[in-house]
Design a protein around this motif. Structure first.
Motif, short mmCIF file in Angstrom:
data_model
loop_
_atom_site.label_atom_id
_atom_site.label_comp_id
_atom_site.label_asym_id
_atom_site.label_seq_id
_atom_site.Cartn_x
_atom_site.Cartn_y
_atom_site.Cartn_z
N SER A 189 33.36 35.47 33.12
CA SER A 189 34.03 36.30 34.40
C SER A 189 33.64 35.45 35.49
O SER A 189 34.62 34.97 36.48
N GLU A 218 36.36 32.90 37.97
CA GLU A 218 36.83 33.14 39.50
C GLU A 218 36.16 31.63 40.17
O GLU A 218 36.56 31.67 41.45
N ARG A 256 40.70 28.02 38.98
CA ARG A 256 41.97 28.12 39.88
C ARG A 256 42.97 26.92 39.89
O ARG A 256 44.11 26.94 39.78
#
Length: 301
Positions: free
Chosen positions: A192, A196, A201
């Motif tokens: 998790s 992020e 990304r």
């Protein structure tokens, strides 16, 4: 003093404080005082504790782990006969913990919501329930109420691979549940966090699928934490194996040390303690080496 020698000394001293006398246990109530004293001298039990430990370590340095005080069988032979059972139990439980725990952790990140909360609840439940209680419940349900698996006993892999696997289903499950819950929680948190991060990304912006991000990139980035927890879970399973082997009557090192402790058989206890210590050292070494595979920066340093 190296940690291995320190551990053997502590084990020897603690065992010497436990009430009991091997000579009295061997002779029974019908032994005479002269027979008792002669047997103690023959087993060097009349010497001070540190002198007994010195004799033991002198033998270990020569490659001699001594003999059982009760059946005079070489300790090395007893360990060699029992070690495959314990290793089968530990290795299979580690595989279950690693595969199922990691899969649950990653799946909870992919699903989110209730699945993530379910993994947290599973982690707390798995850590709260002791191995021996889980083992008793498994026997009651899947060996007595629903006779799917044997309640006790062990079959060698060489004799029958199917019977070997069937006999270990319940013991491995009982031993793996606690570690599985912990690994699932650590894997979920690590993946998790990785999902992020900036590099994730960037990969997502380049068109990499979410599935690939989860299983190829985020999971590997979390590998150091997962490997650390797996090492801790494996070492914790060593103590759990003592209870699990006793419940399921498995002829491994755990049941051997229980029998030896009840009889105050110090050479056997020391031999099992030495075997467990070497296993811990090997596991820690493997975990440290795995860090370099998960993190290239470690290889470069």
């Amino acid at each position: 003093m190296c940690p291995r020698h320190a551990f053997s000394l502590v084990t020897f001293l603690i065992q010497s404080l436990i009430p009991g006398d091997p000579a009295a246990a061997i002779l029974g109530p019908n032994g005479t005082p002269d027979q008792y004293e002669e047997l103690r001298r023959s087993m060097h039990l009349d010497q001070p504790v540190l002198a007994q430990y010195g004799n033991y370590m002198a033998g270990v340095l020569r490659g001699d782990l001594g003999r059982s005080l009760f059946n005079q069988e070489p300790v090395a032979h007893s360990l060699a006969a029992r070690l495959p059972v314990t290793l089968s139990l530990l290795v299979l439980s580690l595989v279950v913990v690693a595969v199922v725990g990691t899969a649950l952790g990653v799946a909870s990140v992919a699903a989110g919501g209730r699945t993530a909360r379910a993994v947290d609840a599973l982690s707390l439940l798995g850590l709260a329930l002791p191995n021996f209680w889980i083992a008793l419940v498994l026997v009651s349900v899947f060996a007595v109420a629903i006779p799917l698996f044997p309640a006790v006993g062990y079959v060698s892999f060489v004799d029958s691979p199917n019977a070997w696997a069937t006999a270990l289903v319940l013991p491995v499950t009982a031993l793996a549940i606690g570690g599985l819950a912990t690994v699932a929680k650590v894997a979920r948190d690590g993946v998790s966090t990785a999902m992020e991060s900036d590099y994730t990304r960037t990969l997502r912006a380049c068109g990499i699928s979410r599935r690939s991000l989860l299983w190829r990139h985020a999971l590997k980035n979390s590998g150091v934490g997962i490997a650390t927890v797996l090492g801790i879970a494996f070492i914790g399973a060593l103590s759990g194996s003592v209870f699990v082997e006793t419940v399921f009557a498995l002829p491994g090192l755990g049941s051997l040390v229980v029998e030896a402790t009840a009889r105050h058989d110090i050479p056997v206890i020391q031999g099992v303690a030495l075997a467990f210590t070497l296993i811990v050292i090997v596991v820690n070494l493997v975990v440290d080496l795995s860090y370099a595979w998960f993190n290239p920066k470690i290889r470069a340093s």
